[in-house]
Design a protein around this motif. Structure first.
Motif, mmCIF file in Angstrom:
data_model
loop_
_atom_site.group_PDB
_atom_site.id
_atom_site.type_symbol
_atom_site.label_atom_id
_atom_site.label_comp_id
_atom_site.label_asym_id
_atom_site.label_seq_id
_atom_site.Cartn_x
_atom_site.Cartn_y
_atom_site.Cartn_z
ATOM 1 N N THR A 1 0.831 -1.206 0.000
ATOM 2 C CA THR A 1 0.000 0.000 0.000
ATOM 3 C C THR A 1 0.861 1.250 0.000
ATOM 4 O O THR A 1 0.575 2.219 -0.708
ATOM 5 N N PHE A 2 1.922 1.246 0.790
ATOM 6 C CA PHE A 2 2.838 2.389 0.830
ATOM 7 C C PHE A 2 3.483 2.608 -0.541
ATOM 8 O O PHE A 2 3.562 3.746 -1.035
ATOM 9 N N CYS A 3 3.947 1.535 -1.177
ATOM 10 C CA CYS A 3 4.583 1.648 -2.492
ATOM 11 C C CYS A 3 3.595 2.150 -3.543
ATOM 12 O O CYS A 3 3.955 2.928 -4.434
ATOM 13 N N VAL A 4 2.347 1.712 -3.452
ATOM 14 C CA VAL A 4 1.309 2.189 -4.364
ATOM 15 C C VAL A 4 1.107 3.689 -4.194
ATOM 16 O O VAL A 4 0.978 4.434 -5.179
ATOM 17 N N ALA A 5 1.076 4.145 -2.950
ATOM 18 C CA ALA A 5 0.898 5.575 -2.704
ATOM 19 C C ALA A 5 2.060 6.382 -3.273
ATOM 20 O O ALA A 5 1.855 7.462 -3.853
ATOM 21 N N VAL A 6 3.281 5.881 -3.126
ATOM 22 C CA VAL A 6 4.451 6.564 -3.697
ATOM 23 C C VAL A 6 4.330 6.624 -5.219
ATOM 24 O O VAL A 6 4.581 7.660 -5.848
ATOM 25 N N SER A 7 3.933 5.504 -5.821
ATOM 26 C CA SER A 7 3.753 5.452 -7.272
ATOM 27 C C SER A 7 2.682 6.445 -7.730
ATOM 28 O O SER A 7 2.874 7.191 -8.697
ATOM 29 N N ASN A 8 1.546 6.463 -7.022
ATOM 30 C CA ASN A 8 0.488 7.425 -7.351
ATOM 31 C C ASN A 8 1.004 8.855 -7.273
ATOM 32 O O ASN A 8 0.707 9.697 -8.134
ATOM 33 N N PHE A 9 1.754 9.124 -6.206
ATOM 34 C CA PHE A 9 2.278 10.471 -5.974
ATOM 35 C C PHE A 9 3.168 10.931 -7.127
ATOM 36 O O PHE A 9 3.189 12.113 -7.483
ATOM 37 N N VAL A 10 3.890 9.997 -7.735
ATOM 38 C CA VAL A 10 4.768 10.331 -8.863
ATOM 39 C C VAL A 10 3.969 10.538 -10.138
ATOM 40 O O VAL A 10 4.131 11.537 -10.853
ATOM 41 N N TRP A 11 3.070 9.588 -10.438
ATOM 42 C CA TRP A 11 2.380 9.624 -11.730
ATOM 43 C C TRP A 11 1.376 10.775 -11.839
ATOM 44 O O TRP A 11 1.171 11.313 -12.937
ATOM 45 N N LEU A 12 0.751 11.165 -10.744
ATOM 46 C CA LEU A 12 -0.290 12.199 -10.824
ATOM 47 C C LEU A 12 0.227 13.528 -11.374
ATOM 48 O O LEU A 12 -0.294 14.018 -12.388
ATOM 49 N N PRO A 13 1.251 14.158 -10.779
ATOM 50 C CA PRO A 13 1.732 15.426 -11.352
ATOM 51 C C PRO A 13 2.423 15.256 -12.692
ATOM 52 O O PRO A 13 2.353 16.150 -13.540
ATOM 53 N N VAL A 14 3.092 14.113 -12.906
ATOM 54 C CA VAL A 14 3.767 13.885 -14.190
ATOM 55 C C VAL A 14 2.742 13.869 -15.323
ATOM 56 O O VAL A 14 2.908 14.533 -16.358
ATOM 57 N N MET A 15 1.665 13.122 -15.131
ATOM 58 C CA MET A 15 0.644 13.032 -16.176
ATOM 59 C C MET A 15 -0.227 14.282 -16.220
ATOM 60 O O MET A 15 -0.762 14.632 -17.280
ATOM 61 N N GLY A 16 -0.351 14.976 -15.091
ATOM 62 C CA GLY A 16 -1.041 16.264 -15.116
ATOM 63 C C GLY A 16 -0.292 17.250 -15.994
ATOM 64 O O GLY A 16 -0.889 17.995 -16.788
ATOM 65 N N ALA A 17 1.039 17.245 -15.868
ATOM 66 C CA ALA A 17 1.857 18.122 -16.718
ATOM 67 C C ALA A 17 1.808 17.677 -18.168
ATOM 68 O O ALA A 17 1.770 18.511 -19.094
ATOM 69 N N LEU A 18 1.795 16.351 -18.396
ATOM 70 C CA LEU A 18 1.762 15.854 -19.778
ATOM 71 C C LEU A 18 0.453 16.234 -20.468
ATOM 72 O O LEU A 18 0.454 16.600 -21.656
ATOM 73 N N CYS A 19 -0.657 16.178 -19.738
ATOM 74 C CA CYS A 19 -1.935 16.520 -20.375
ATOM 75 C C CYS A 19 -2.019 18.005 -20.688
ATOM 76 O O CYS A 19 -2.814 18.424 -21.524
ATOM 77 N N ASP A 20 -1.203 18.840 -20.020
ATOM 78 C CA ASP A 20 -1.129 20.257 -20.391
ATOM 79 C C ASP A 20 -0.509 20.410 -21.777
ATOM 80 O O ASP A 20 -0.765 21.395 -22.472
ATOM 81 N N ARG A 21 0.299 19.444 -22.168
ATOM 82 C CA ARG A 21 0.988 19.511 -23.466
ATOM 83 C C ARG A 21 0.214 18.815 -24.585
ATOM 84 O O ARG A 21 0.114 19.321 -25.695
ATOM 85 N N VAL A 22 -0.303 17.620 -24.299
ATOM 86 C CA VAL A 22 -0.923 16.829 -25.367
ATOM 87 C C VAL A 22 -2.447 16.865 -25.327
ATOM 88 O O VAL A 22 -3.096 16.376 -26.257
ATOM 89 N N GLY A 23 -3.029 17.418 -24.274
ATOM 90 C CA GLY A 23 -4.485 17.458 -24.159
ATOM 91 C C GLY A 23 -4.996 16.385 -23.217
ATOM 92 O O GLY A 23 -4.300 15.421 -22.892
ATOM 93 N N ARG A 24 -6.223 16.547 -22.769
ATOM 94 C CA ARG A 24 -6.809 15.608 -21.814
ATOM 95 C C ARG A 24 -7.280 14.324 -22.502
ATOM 96 O O ARG A 24 -7.090 13.225 -21.997
ATOM 97 N N LYS A 25 -7.899 14.454 -23.664
ATOM 98 C CA LYS A 25 -8.567 13.328 -24.316
ATOM 99 C C LYS A 25 -7.658 12.134 -24.591
ATOM 100 O O LYS A 25 -8.040 10.992 -24.265
ATOM 101 N N PRO A 26 -6.464 12.304 -25.194
ATOM 102 C CA PRO A 26 -5.636 11.123 -25.501
ATOM 103 C C PRO A 26 -5.298 10.290 -24.269
ATOM 104 O O PRO A 26 -5.361 9.053 -24.312
ATOM 105 N N LEU A 27 -4.958 10.961 -23.175
ATOM 106 C CA LEU A 27 -4.607 10.221 -21.969
ATOM 107 C C LEU A 27 -5.822 9.518 -21.370
ATOM 108 O O LEU A 27 -5.740 8.365 -20.940
#
Length: 437
Positions: free
Chosen positions: A279-305
């Motif tokens: 559970t701890f490792c999942v939370a760390v993984s979530n913490f990484v992917w959320l802002p990374v993909m939030g920044a990516l959707c600023d570049r490529v758009g929301r729909k593709p992701l």
């Protein structure tokens, strides 16, 4: 000589920390109930049958989510009328009352039926508050974000939840090492709730230092409660589609966080410590992917992701869990849950900001919160109970993967319908609402 000009980026970082700190407490308290479900079931819901007792506990956990739509409408309208800052302080106070109640209620053997009743009241208070908390924080972050970076900033709302999971898992891990099982069952499970109570005054102090968003201050018209209710009724289709959009997020989130300790310990028969580490490792993984993909959707758009990740969830969630139950080990559980974490974190990084954009500005908090709360009440909040029931009825230990696959399908359908008229000319990060909304 004048001092150096303040760093705008540092100021925004401080604002993000202040607004999400309260969100941390809200989610920390909410998750504790799921994390310690097996202990809570024995303390408050002794049914003579372990599965029945656990189901009663998870139903009580889910009951809190039924209050979320009410909180979304009433508290959401309050936030849209009086401001983001004042609303976030109120939600924190209501959540604190629910947490204090659960932390100090005596066990069933001491006060009888009053025990589960008081626990239920505490959960309902938490649910009423949480109904607008996520929406209020998300809207605040979207309105204070640097232009072109809304996805990145809004993603920190969900990221703060992952910090809450990490802290809760670390506390649980430490308690399991320090205490014997009878001690954990008797009083040890209450310790994290006491910790949550102790940090309430500090978080109140932090939230009181928040400033109102400039976007809200510049609005000349502040809608009344009746106007907000009318607007929500007129925009029921976008609220419904938003609810389906959130279904993928809320089902996958509660599957990989709140349900994981129970799944690992009671279904896969791994140790409680192993389940908490995952559970701890999942939370760390979530913490990484959320802002990374939030920044990516600023570049490529929301729909593709949104399309790619919801589609992958629909196709792979059940096969992944089916492989796991056939090859049970700590490492294999970690691998599968990290994959599901990638799907959740990547999808949600784009979904939350998309939802703030498709809801009309005048009812942004109430509309966002209502869509999110309906999804959580109907789908996500009962995920632990549904998963427990599916395993019992089907005899298939991988059955929770079917529920997550359903969430992926709901998110995929909603994305296609919301963006069906947006066209390829839409700029990255810009969502055009469904015509007529």
């Amino acid at each position: 000589m004048a001092g150096p000009a303040p760093d705008p980026s540092a100021s925004k970082i401080a604002t993000v920390l202040r607004v999400t700190s309260g969100n941390f407490l809200e989610m920390f308290d909410f998750f504790l109930f799921g994390f310690y479900a097996s202990y809570i079931s024995k303390a408050f819901f002794p049914a003579g049958n372990e599965v029945a007792s656990l189901l009663l506990t998870f139903v009580t956990f889910g009951a809190g989510f039924l209050m979320r739509p009410l909180g979304a409408v009433f508290l959401g309208a309050y936030v849209d009328r009086v401001g983001r800052r004042r609303g976030l302080i109120v939600t924190l106070g209501i959540m604190a009352m629910g947490t204090i109640l659960i932390a100090f209620v005596p066990a069933y053997e001491t006060i009888g039926l009053a025990a589960p009743l008081l626990v239920l009241i505490g959960r309902l208070l938490q649910g009423f508050s949480a109904g607008v908390e996520l929406g209020g924080v998300s809207v605040y972050l979207s309105e204070m974000a640097t232009p072109g970076r809304k996805g990145f900033y809004v993603a920190w709302q969900s990221a703060s939840q992952q910090v809450a999971i990490m802290v809760a898992a670390l506390i649980g891990y430490a308690l399991n090492l320090a205490l014997l099982p009878p001690q954990m069952q008797d009083w040890g499970w209450r310790v994290p709730f006491f910790i949550g109570c102790l940090i309430v005054p500090f978080l109140f102090y932090i939230r009181r230092s928040l400033e109102e968003t400039q976007e809200f201050l510049q609005r000349r018209h502040r809608p009344s409660g009746r106007e907000i209710a009318r607007s929500l009724g007129q925009n029921w289709r976008i609220v419904l589609l938003g609810m389906l959009l959130v279904a993928m997020t809320t089902i996958s989130f509660y599957t990989i966080t709140v349900y994981t300790p129970t799944f690992g310990k009671d279904v896969l028969k791994l140790s409680a410590t192993d389940s908490l580490v995952v559970t701890f490792c999942v939370a760390v993984s979530n913490f990484v992917w959320l802002p990374v993909m939030g920044a990516l959707c600023d570049r490529v758009g929301r729909k593709p992701l949104l399309i790619a990740l919801s589609g992958l969830a629909a196709l792979t969630a059940y096969p992944a869990l089916l492989w796991l139950v056939g090859h049970v080990s700590f490492l294999n559980m970690l691998i599968v849950l990290l994959w599901l974490s990638f799907l959740y974190g990547s999808y949600n990084g784009a979904m939350v900001v998309a939802l703030t954009e498709i809801v009309p500005v005048s009812v942004r908090t109430a509309g966002f919160s209502l869509a999110y709360s309906l999804a959580t009440a109907l789908f996500g909040g009962f995920t632990p109970a549904v998963s427990t029931w599916l395993v019992k009825v089907t005899g298939d230990k991988a059955a929770p993967g079917l529920w997550m696959a359903f969430g992926g399908l709901a998110g995929l359908v909603a994305t296609v319908l919301i963006y069906r008229r947006a066209g390829t000319s839409a700029a990255p990060g810009v969502v055009r609402p469904v015509p007529g909304e």
